[in-house]
Design an enzyme around this catalytic site. Structure first.
Site: not given
Length: 108
Positions: A10-12
């Site tokens: 979920r983390c870019s």
């Protein structure tokens, strides 16, 4: 060459780290650390590879823990893995926190 990524999809920044490693043609062992939390020993091993104190691996959410003893910080990260900064990339005996992504380039 063994490449391990402590990853949160979920983390870019974590996704960018994975893309960079895959673009380099590296086989990546992905550890979804939020679901498969590292134990205290795994955290100590990663900290040794990072050559950093536990406080440096805390996300901003864990800022209140920064001045606590090392063992307390590690225990908090075991209990609440969301406190661990991401992504963390380990290649062999060396590791980096992949913020910014260029830090991974330096590791390669």
């Amino acid at each position: 060459m063994a490449v391990t990524l402590w990853h949160n999809p979920r983390c870019s920044k974590s996704r960018a780290a994975l893309a960079l490693l895959e673009d380099k043609g590296l086989a990546v062992d992905i550890r979804l650390y939020l679901q498969d939390a590292p134990d205290a020993e795994a955290l100590r091993e990663m900290l040794a590879a990072l050559e950093l104190p536990a406080s440096a691996l805390l996300r901003k959410d864990g800022a209140a823990l920064k001045d606590r003893p090392e063992a307390e910080i590690i225990a908090a990260m075991v209990e609440t893995p969301a406190l661990i900064e991401r992504p963390v990339v380990r290649i062999g005996e060396r590791a980096v926190i992949g913020r910014p992504t260029e830090a991974i380039e330096d590791l390669l």
